[in-house]
Design a protein around this motif. Structure first.
Motif, PDB file in Angstrom:
ATOM      1  N   MET A   1      -7.108  -3.055  -4.101  1.00 40.01           N
ATOM      2  CA  MET A   1      -6.240  -2.033  -3.516  1.00 40.01           C
ATOM      3  C   MET A   1      -5.206  -1.576  -4.545  1.00 40.01           C
ATOM      4  O   MET A   1      -4.538  -2.405  -5.174  1.00 40.01           O
ATOM      5  CB  MET A   1      -5.501  -2.607  -2.292  1.00 40.01           C
ATOM      6  CG  MET A   1      -4.453  -1.666  -1.720  1.00 40.01           C
ATOM      7  SD  MET A   1      -3.468  -2.427  -0.419  1.00 40.01           S
ATOM      8  CE  MET A   1      -4.706  -2.679   0.835  1.00 40.01           C
ATOM      9  N   THR A   2      -5.097  -0.271  -4.730  1.00 35.83           N
ATOM     10  CA  THR A   2      -4.066   0.278  -5.608  1.00 35.83           C
ATOM     11  C   THR A   2      -2.801   0.548  -4.791  1.00 35.83           C
ATOM     12  O   THR A   2      -2.856   1.223  -3.764  1.00 35.83           O
ATOM     13  CB  THR A   2      -4.545   1.579  -6.268  1.00 35.83           C
ATOM     14  OG1 THR A   2      -5.685   1.290  -7.078  1.00 35.83           O
ATOM     15  CG2 THR A   2      -3.452   2.174  -7.139  1.00 35.83           C
ATOM     16  N   PRO A  46       1.422  -3.569   0.471  1.00 36.42           N
ATOM     17  CA  PRO A  46       0.441  -3.238   1.511  1.00 36.42           C
ATOM     18  C   PRO A  46       1.071  -3.219   2.907  1.00 36.42           C
ATOM     19  O   PRO A  46       1.749  -4.175   3.314  1.00 36.42           O
ATOM     20  CB  PRO A  46      -0.591  -4.361   1.387  1.00 36.42           C
ATOM     21  CG  PRO A  46      -0.525  -4.768  -0.047  1.00 36.42           C
ATOM     22  CD  PRO A  46       0.937  -4.657  -0.402  1.00 36.42           C
ATOM     23  N   THR A  51       1.253   2.702   1.253  1.00 40.10           N
ATOM     24  CA  THR A  51       0.121   1.836   0.917  1.00 40.10           C
ATOM     25  C   THR A  51      -0.528   1.314   2.199  1.00 40.10           C
ATOM     26  O   THR A  51       0.184   0.809   3.073  1.00 40.10           O
ATOM     27  CB  THR A  51       0.566   0.652   0.043  1.00 40.10           C
ATOM     28  OG1 THR A  51       1.138   1.142  -1.178  1.00 40.10           O
ATOM     29  CG2 THR A  51      -0.628  -0.240  -0.301  1.00 40.10           C
ATOM     30  N   LEU A  54      -3.238  -4.595   4.256  1.00 40.38           N
ATOM     31  CA  LEU A  54      -4.333  -5.465   3.834  1.00 40.38           C
ATOM     32  C   LEU A  54      -5.374  -5.542   4.946  1.00 40.38           C
ATOM     33  O   LEU A  54      -5.041  -5.498   6.140  1.00 40.38           O
ATOM     34  CB  LEU A  54      -3.802  -6.872   3.531  1.00 40.38           C
ATOM     35  CG  LEU A  54      -2.867  -7.020   2.325  1.00 40.38           C
ATOM     36  CD1 LEU A  54      -2.264  -8.419   2.299  1.00 40.38           C
ATOM     37  CD2 LEU A  54      -3.602  -6.730   1.021  1.00 40.38           C
ATOM     38  N   THR A  55      -6.626  -5.709   4.554  1.00 42.21           N
ATOM     39  CA  THR A  55      -7.685  -5.843   5.560  1.00 42.21           C
ATOM     40  C   THR A  55      -7.873  -7.288   5.999  1.00 42.21           C
ATOM     41  O   THR A  55      -8.461  -7.543   7.041  1.00 42.21           O
ATOM     42  CB  THR A  55      -9.014  -5.307   5.011  1.00 42.21           C
ATOM     43  OG1 THR A  55      -9.322  -5.974   3.778  1.00 42.21           O
ATOM     44  CG2 THR A  55      -8.918  -3.806   4.755  1.00 42.21           C
ATOM     45  N   SER A  66      -1.534  -8.832  -4.467  1.00 44.98           N
ATOM     46  CA  SER A  66      -1.647  -7.376  -4.613  1.00 44.98           C
ATOM     47  C   SER A  66      -0.756  -6.870  -5.743  1.00 44.98           C
ATOM     48  O   SER A  66      -1.127  -5.930  -6.458  1.00 44.98           O
ATOM     49  CB  SER A  66      -1.296  -6.677  -3.296  1.00 44.98           C
ATOM     50  OG  SER A  66       0.093  -6.711  -3.019  1.00 44.98           O
TER      51      SER A  66
END
Length: 260
Positions: A1-2, A46, A51, A54-55, A66
């Protein structure tokens, strides 16, 4: 993830990591002053700011992962870091892992006793519920000294003296950010912060603490110093949990003087 981020200024890069609240805009009171001397890179963690969440699991470890990934992706190896509250804990965790360079942690979490952690959760969680319930009224409530004092007494030593523009982004962020609840759970239920043996961190470590912090109370500073024996401790007088609110110029100077 950016991670969504902004860059301001020129010079040696300085990475800013926020706590619960507005994402990178939590640094708005001091980011321009920092950018007069450095290239400031301020991230949205995140689930904060712009942003995506998170998943998977939300924990201090995964949030810090991250940021470590972002540092690698952006070619910022050895970057100096500064963080506040949860972000302060995260820059200490990066230092413990050997990631980054000099680190400045403002009122970091993770150094509470078991009882203090219970009190932290029991007081901050209702405050977040309250600001969510008052979401539409926040601009008006924070626009006068009485409203600021009622809503922000836990966060600031002098809430009546702050401007609405200073505090509104963070208060809205507490209400709106999808990661506020999961991150708060991670702080309350997750492990306490681990330390780093003397000589094991990649740069200087500086810890700043508000004498009137009611969130991460001042006696926790001694535990932080014990766990990070290389750290220098700086006290902000007449300051609560947000030095960038209560002591913006002093916070700026502390960061600039203790990072390369």
């Amino acid at each position: 993830m950016t991670l969504n981020h902004v860059r301001r200024g020129t010079g040696k890069p300085l990475l800013l990591v926020h706590g619960l609240g507005a994402g990178w805009r939590s640094w708005s009171p001091i980011i321009d002053e920092l950018a007069e001397s450095r290239e400031v890179v301020a991230v949205d963690l995140p689930g904060f700011g712009e942003t995506p969440p998170l998943t998977g699991e939300v924990s201090i470890a995964t949030l810090t992962d991250s940021v470590a990934d972002f540092i690698r992706e952006q070619g910022l190896d050895g970057v100096s870091t500064a963080g506040q509250s949860m972000g302060g804990r995260m820059v200490l965790e990066l230092a413990r892992r050997g990631v980054g360079g000099d680190a400045v942690a403002l009122d970091p979490g993770g150094f509470w006793s078991d009882r203090e952690r219970v009190v932290f959760g029991a007081t901050l969680r209702p405050s977040i519920v309250a600001v969510r319930a008052l979401r539409g009224m926040l601009p008006a409530l924070l626009g006068n000294p009485v409203g600021r004092t009622l809503l922000l007494a836990q966060l600031s030593a002098r809430p009546w003296a702050l401007s609405r523009e200073t505090v509104l982004p963070d208060v809205r962020g507490l209400a709106d950010s999808p990661a506020t609840g999961p991150a708060l759970d991670a702080l309350i239920k997750g492990p306490k912060q681990q330390g780093a043996a003397a000589g094991s961190v990649p740069g200087r470590v500086t810890i700043g603490w508000g004498r009137r912090d009611l969130v991460t109370v001042p006696r926790q500073a001694a535990r932080a110093q014990e766990l990070f024996p290389d750290a220098m401790l700086h006290w902000f007088e007449r300051c609560g949990h947000f030095p960038q609110w209560d002591a913006p110029h002093e916070a700026t100077r502390l960061i600039l003087d203790n990072t390369d």
